[in-house]
Design a protein around this motif. Structure first.
Motif, mmCIF file in Angstrom:
data_model
loop_
_atom_site.group_PDB
_atom_site.id
_atom_site.type_symbol
_atom_site.label_atom_id
_atom_site.label_comp_id
_atom_site.label_asym_id
_atom_site.label_seq_id
_atom_site.Cartn_x
_atom_site.Cartn_y
_atom_site.Cartn_z
ATOM 1 N N ASP A 63 51.745 18.410 39.821
ATOM 2 C CA ASP A 63 51.310 19.454 40.787
ATOM 3 C C ASP A 63 52.087 20.852 40.696
ATOM 4 N N ILE A 64 53.394 20.743 40.327
ATOM 5 C CA ILE A 64 54.321 21.617 40.034
ATOM 6 C C ILE A 64 53.642 22.514 38.855
ATOM 7 N N TYR A 65 53.388 22.016 37.705
ATOM 8 C CA TYR A 65 52.474 22.397 36.642
ATOM 9 C C TYR A 65 51.373 23.273 37.034
ATOM 10 N N LEU A 66 50.765 22.614 37.898
ATOM 11 C CA LEU A 66 49.445 23.344 38.314
ATOM 12 C C LEU A 66 49.809 24.587 39.203
ATOM 13 N N ALA A 67 50.692 24.359 40.067
ATOM 14 C CA ALA A 67 51.053 25.500 40.837
ATOM 15 C C ALA A 67 51.595 26.741 39.979
ATOM 16 N N MET A 68 52.492 26.342 38.964
ATOM 17 C CA MET A 68 52.791 27.797 38.177
ATOM 18 C C MET A 68 51.833 28.352 37.380
ATOM 19 N N SER A 69 50.898 27.402 36.784
ATOM 20 C CA SER A 69 49.789 27.845 36.264
ATOM 21 C C SER A 69 48.721 28.720 36.989
ATOM 22 N N GLY A 70 48.472 28.366 38.179
ATOM 23 C CA GLY A 70 47.758 29.227 39.131
ATOM 24 C C GLY A 70 48.573 30.565 39.373
ATOM 25 N N SER A 71 49.764 30.659 39.521
ATOM 26 C CA SER A 71 50.465 31.922 39.930
ATOM 27 C C SER A 71 50.293 32.856 38.634
ATOM 28 N N ALA A 72 50.532 32.184 37.472
ATOM 29 C CA ALA A 72 50.495 32.855 36.375
ATOM 30 C C ALA A 72 48.713 33.384 35.948
ATOM 31 N N VAL A 73 47.981 32.767 36.520
ATOM 32 C CA VAL A 73 46.416 33.040 36.417
ATOM 33 C C VAL A 73 46.505 34.359 37.205
ATOM 34 N N VAL A 74 47.017 34.275 38.516
ATOM 35 C CA VAL A 74 46.840 35.379 39.362
ATOM 36 C C VAL A 74 47.790 36.699 38.766
ATOM 37 N N MET A 75 48.717 36.561 38.176
ATOM 38 C CA MET A 75 49.591 37.480 37.715
ATOM 39 C C MET A 75 48.998 38.076 36.523
ATOM 40 N N SER A 76 48.241 37.438 35.574
ATOM 41 C CA SER A 76 47.429 37.822 34.546
ATOM 42 C C SER A 76 46.161 38.770 34.912
ATOM 43 N N MET A 77 45.609 38.189 36.007
ATOM 44 C CA MET A 77 44.296 39.068 36.404
ATOM 45 C C MET A 77 45.104 40.407 36.911
ATOM 46 N N PHE A 78 45.924 40.366 37.631
ATOM 47 C CA PHE A 78 46.462 41.566 38.242
ATOM 48 C C PHE A 78 46.751 42.349 37.298
ATOM 49 N N PHE A 79 47.385 42.010 36.174
ATOM 50 C CA PHE A 79 48.071 43.001 35.040
ATOM 51 C C PHE A 79 46.703 43.541 34.104
ATOM 52 N N PHE A 80 45.817 42.635 33.978
ATOM 53 C CA PHE A 80 44.656 43.055 33.290
ATOM 54 C C PHE A 80 43.743 44.163 34.223
ATOM 55 N N ILE A 81 43.248 43.825 35.261
ATOM 56 C CA ILE A 81 42.847 44.732 36.277
ATOM 57 C C ILE A 81 43.791 46.184 36.319
ATOM 58 N N GLU A 82 45.001 46.013 36.472
ATOM 59 C CA GLU A 82 45.606 47.488 36.494
ATOM 60 C C GLU A 82 45.618 48.259 35.238
ATOM 61 N N GLY A 83 45.426 47.255 33.997
ATOM 62 C CA GLY A 83 45.524 47.983 32.895
ATOM 63 C C GLY A 83 44.266 48.672 32.418
ATOM 64 N N ARG A 84 42.937 48.076 33.084
ATOM 65 C CA ARG A 84 41.708 48.306 32.975
ATOM 66 C C ARG A 84 41.420 49.733 33.804
ATOM 67 N N SER A 85 42.016 49.801 34.938
ATOM 68 C CA SER A 85 42.027 50.946 35.940
ATOM 69 C C SER A 85 42.929 51.966 35.363
ATOM 70 N N THR A 86 44.075 51.880 34.860
ATOM 71 C CA THR A 86 44.764 52.771 34.144
ATOM 72 C C THR A 86 43.952 53.426 32.902
ATOM 73 N N LEU A 87 43.604 52.566 32.271
ATOM 74 C CA LEU A 87 42.567 53.137 31.105
ATOM 75 C C LEU A 87 41.486 53.983 31.468
ATOM 76 N N ARG A 88 40.891 53.705 32.577
ATOM 77 C CA ARG A 88 39.456 54.250 32.885
ATOM 78 C C ARG A 88 40.262 55.864 33.501
ATOM 79 N N GLU A 89 41.226 55.850 34.036
ATOM 80 C CA GLU A 89 41.710 57.071 34.630
ATOM 81 C C GLU A 89 42.120 58.262 33.701
ATOM 82 N N ARG A 90 42.290 57.701 32.526
ATOM 83 C CA ARG A 90 42.734 58.489 31.236
ATOM 84 C C ARG A 90 41.554 59.297 30.664
#
Length: 90
Positions: A63-90
């Motif tokens: 369960d601890i590994y599952l919680a760590m993996s879930g939070s890493a997925v959320v952070m990965s989604m955040f940074f990919f979305i942020e990168g995509r929106s920053t790329l579109r602004e250029r």
């Protein structure tokens, strides 16, 4: 001897470190994608740890590994979305 989880941990750490250095140097888009990739690798590491804990005795419950993996997925989604929106602004 390194196993698959060890290699994933090293790759994730290197990608996260490269993303932080890239952000510090001012290239935001590349750093967001590097950080997103690093967190995606960390999510795979957590999922492999969860699978390992279910097949044999480990000191950390699955369960601890599952919680760590879930939070890493959320952070990965955040940074990919942020990168995509920053790329579109250029």
């Amino acid at each position: 001897m390194l196993d698959t989880r060890g290699v994933l941990a090293i790759l994730a750490g290197l990608a996260l470190l490269a993303g932080m250095v890239s952000y510090r140097r001012g290239s935001q888009v590349e750093s967001y994608f590097l950080l997103g990739g690093g967190f995606a690798l960390a999510a795979f590491w957590g999922l492999m740890g969860m699978a390992l804990s279910r097949t044999g005795p480990t000191q950390v419950p699955g369960d601890i590994y599952l919680a760590m993996s879930g939070s890493a997925v959320v952070m990965s989604m955040f940074f990919f979305i942020e990168g995509r929106s920053t790329l579109r602004e250029r």
